[in-house]
Design an enzyme around this catalytic site. Structure first.
Site, PDB file in Angstrom:
ATOM      1  N   LYS A 104       4.133   4.088   7.945  1.00 10.66           N
ATOM      2  CA  LYS A 104       4.112   2.871   7.143  1.00 10.66           C
ATOM      3  C   LYS A 104       5.374   3.005   6.308  1.00 10.66           C
ATOM      4  CE  LYS A 104       1.547   1.136   3.083  1.00 10.66           C
ATOM      5  NZ  LYS A 104       0.265   1.283   2.214  1.00 10.66           N
TER       6      LYS A 104
ATOM      7  N   SER B 121      -3.005  -2.215   2.191  1.00 11.51           N
ATOM      8  CA  SER B 121      -1.574  -2.541   2.616  1.00 11.51           C
ATOM      9  C   SER B 121      -0.959  -1.643   4.001  1.00 11.51           C
ATOM     10  CB  SER B 121      -0.844  -1.981   1.363  1.00 11.51           C
ATOM     11  OG  SER B 121      -0.870  -0.632   1.183  1.00 11.51           O
TER      12      SER B 121
ATOM     13  N   SER C 284      -6.218   1.086   0.603  1.00 14.68           N
ATOM     14  CA  SER C 284      -5.099   0.800   1.333  1.00 14.68           C
ATOM     15  C   SER C 284      -5.113   1.674   2.776  1.00 14.68           C
ATOM     16  CB  SER C 284      -3.680   0.860   0.828  1.00 14.68           C
ATOM     17  OG  SER C 284      -3.579  -0.474   0.066  1.00 14.68           O
TER      18      SER C 284
END
Lengths: 448, 448
Positions: free
Chosen positions: A80, A149, A173
């Site tokens: 990420k 996210s 997330s």
């Protein structure tokens, strides 16, 4: 090549170690899948194709010589884009005003690299891991959100572009995108993995987590990344367990169902959870109701207060310089957060800790607590990354949680359940989750 | 009887174990000293005479039968009146509106009791351990403050009423009264001893500590009280060391002198510190200058912000009901603290942590860092408990610190130095302090 894309990280590592698979061939399968699907899914921020290829060749050579760096030798991993990886830009999903070129790996990334993982590049994140969406699509239906996210992590693992990705969870997330994308999502006890080198959203709530294809992968990743880091003020020097060993031959677990949470799920999801529980019971699990502590009342507000205040603190200087460039949701949140009073922040922290203590006591009587990961399957459209409220309690409590896919809705989108353990009891949680995973037997993959 | 009053806690425990001393006789010596001096010193809130006598008799019987509860078998201990002791009222030095009758011992008190200590009662504290003074006098000159907030602990140990007392330090409340009263004061790394059952002032800064007659006593007390407590959110599960063993035969230490702090002391105290360092060097210590980190700049303000905000959070409900009854300094502080913004609180916490990291790195190169415990000897009058600013950095940093008496000023009041160790390095600090204690050879006692 389909077989190669579908193997778990642990299975890929085993094949590499046995000589049945070369890191370069595994990487090639990943790149082929990425080339095919990336135009639709938009999961990647930076595909570090050349570096990954060079590292994979190095891992090939070592493997042929019988030298293995560690338990992820030659396995590609996506990050990420709030994790620092030396030499790459960390964009945090925001504009150039927010970018930093990392010179040092995040501690978690360094641990993975040291275990032989091939860092394949950076995948999308909502801006600063808050809720302003990315363009990333859901691998089961790109007109739906992959969740956030950790949007790119969910899409990349769900679409079989890569067997394992790092995500982060501050509210929901990791587990929510895992659920929406039909993969396993796991976050450990808060403080178990160092967050040094990861762009923070709210320190008290931020968890390093993984999205992967099997509970075993999550256990392997935790075994590699767990451990005290004096440089992270939230890292806790608790003893570690044998996480990989915990999933080897798990016994039928005792599951505590948080009925009040299940009842808040959408009807089709509720029905799916009930039929999953029925199947688990039939397979030998003890399934009982577990109480949700009274301190759950007001917890969402407490978590929100902590998050707003800490996000405002972290963004203070950057927001002062770039307010106009902030995405709308994050900008509002940071602005609101500046007004939070310390006494309210501290009361919220106290509330959060009370809920943790209450639920730790409940959780310790079970191998796992069961609740929905999300209200239902991935919502349509990319504007809303989905409802995090079912993951939020365990982020607030800092308790280890894992999301398992359980089946597909008639829409073709995956359902999931969330299993939560007592603080520091990841091994026990993994054992329960591995047992459930086998009993559930979810094998579906999105149309590639 | 003078000899009995002057022995350290560790020496008293040894004599009891050898059969040379009975707990009841030791208690009688303490009570005799209390009866003689309490009218002048006003150190006690509640002398639990009858209960202590009964317990001492029980310890007598056990000792005669060769059964010893633990390393403090039969040794009287005094508690600052913010520690809960089952069955006694905790007044927190405030009015009846703030009292609570404890039904359970504070964790630290339970540990001492379990180690055989005889809880002799409660000694004075400034209201809620802040700076509004008590009536307690300094045992070396009752017209001078004993320091605060552990005023009664300092006066009781300094006057030889009791060999050991618990105090707490949030800013400078253990080491400062220890210095002013001519005794040893020690607080460990923040999070080393559970604070459960102790009325908080500011959680991030509150330390359980001891006032006693010898470094060995502090080591013994830490060995008994240290350890992780999941019920205390600030307790840290770090491994423990052999604290008692550390003081047995210490080597000459390497001392790092924080010259910029020494230079802020009053001239006579500075001269005393310099002559102490000269004597230590002559006795074999390596004495070098150590740098004070640049992050010291702004640290007092950061510590103050944390303290104001946390005190306001803890006192929120009580202050809403009893504002008019609050002592003036605490009332102002609680009122001010309500206005602190969370972003400023969090920035202050970040500052504090940066200073800790910076000084941990410096401290790890020495066995102890040397600075003044206080600007000078105990100020005249009881209205002001003295300047805590020399202790404050180590409370903010949560680093273990010990104050040793070094001699008497012409006024007859004691001088002291402060030794500070790296976080979690109490054993190393004790070894250095025990060596210095022997080299200094301070033996004076106040006129009784």
């Amino acid at each position: 090549m389909a077989d190669l894309n579908d193997v778990s990280a642990a299975e890929a590592a085993r094949r590499i170690r046995s000589g049945a698979l070369s890191p370069s061939n595994l990487l090639a399968a990943c790149l082929k899948r990425i080339d095919a699907l990336e135009p639709t899914l938009k999961a990647w921020v930076h595909l570090d194709r050349d570096a990954a290829a060079r590292v994979a060749v190095q891992r090939d050579i070592e493997a042929r010589e019988g030298r293995f760096m560690g338990p992820l030798h030659g396995v590609p991993v996506a990050l990420k884009d709030i994790y620092d990886a030396a030499g790459l830009v960390t964009t945090a999903g925001a504009g150039p005003w927010a970018h930093r070129r990392a010179t040092v790996d995040a501690v978690s990334v360094a641990r993975l690299r040291g275990a032989g993982a091939v860092i394949l590049g950076k995948v999308t994140t909502t801006a600063f891991a808050f809720r302003d969406p990315t363009e990333t699509g859901n691998p089961w239906n790109p007109a739906h959100t992959p969740g956030g996210s950790s949007s790119g992590s969910g899409a990349a693992v769900g679409s079989r572009m890569v067997p394992l990705a790092l995500g982060t969870q501050t509210v929901g997330s990791v587990l929510r995108p895992a659920a929406y994308c039909g993969v396993v999502g796991f976050k450990p006890t808060h403080g178990r993995i160092s967050a040094v080198g990861v762009v923070p959203l709210a320190w008290s709530l931020d968890h390093v987590g993984v999205l992967c294809r099997a509970v075993e992968d999550a256990a392997l990743a935790l075994a590699i990344m767990a451990g005290h880091d004096a440089a992270d003020p939230h890292s806790v020097p608790m003893p570690l367990d044998d996480y990989v060993g915990s999933v080897a031959s798990p016994a039928a677990p005792r599951l505590g169902v948080l009925r009040p949470l299940v009842e808040r799920a959408e009807p089709d999801n509720r029905a799916q959870i009930d039929s999953t529980l029925k199947a688990l019971r039939a397979a030998g699990a003890q399934v009982e109701d577990a109480p949700l502590a009274a301190s759950f009342e007001g917890l969402p507000e407490a978590g929100d207060t902590v998050m707003r205040a800490e996000a405002a603190a972290f963004h203070r200087d950057l927001y002062a310089r770039h307010a106009a460039e902030y995405p709308v949701h994050l900008g509002e949140r940071v602005k609101d957060g500046q007004a939070v009073r310390a006494v309210d922040y501290l009361a919220a922290q106290t509330h959060r800790r009370a809920f943790r203590a209450d639920m730790a006591s409940v959780a310790s009587r079970f191998d796992a607590l069961v609740s929905p990961t999300a209200p239902g399957t991935a919502p349509k459209g990319l504007a809303f990354t989905g409802d995090a409220s079912f993951c939020a309690p365990w982020s607030s409590a800092g308790m280890p949680s894992i999301s398992l896919p359980t089946g597909l809705a008639p829409s073709g989108l995956p359902f999931a359940i969330q299993l939560t353990g007592a603080p520091w009891s990841e091994a026990r949680l993994f054992a329960a989750a591995a047992w459930c995973e086998r009993a559930i037997g979810f094998k579906e993959a999105p149309h590639a």
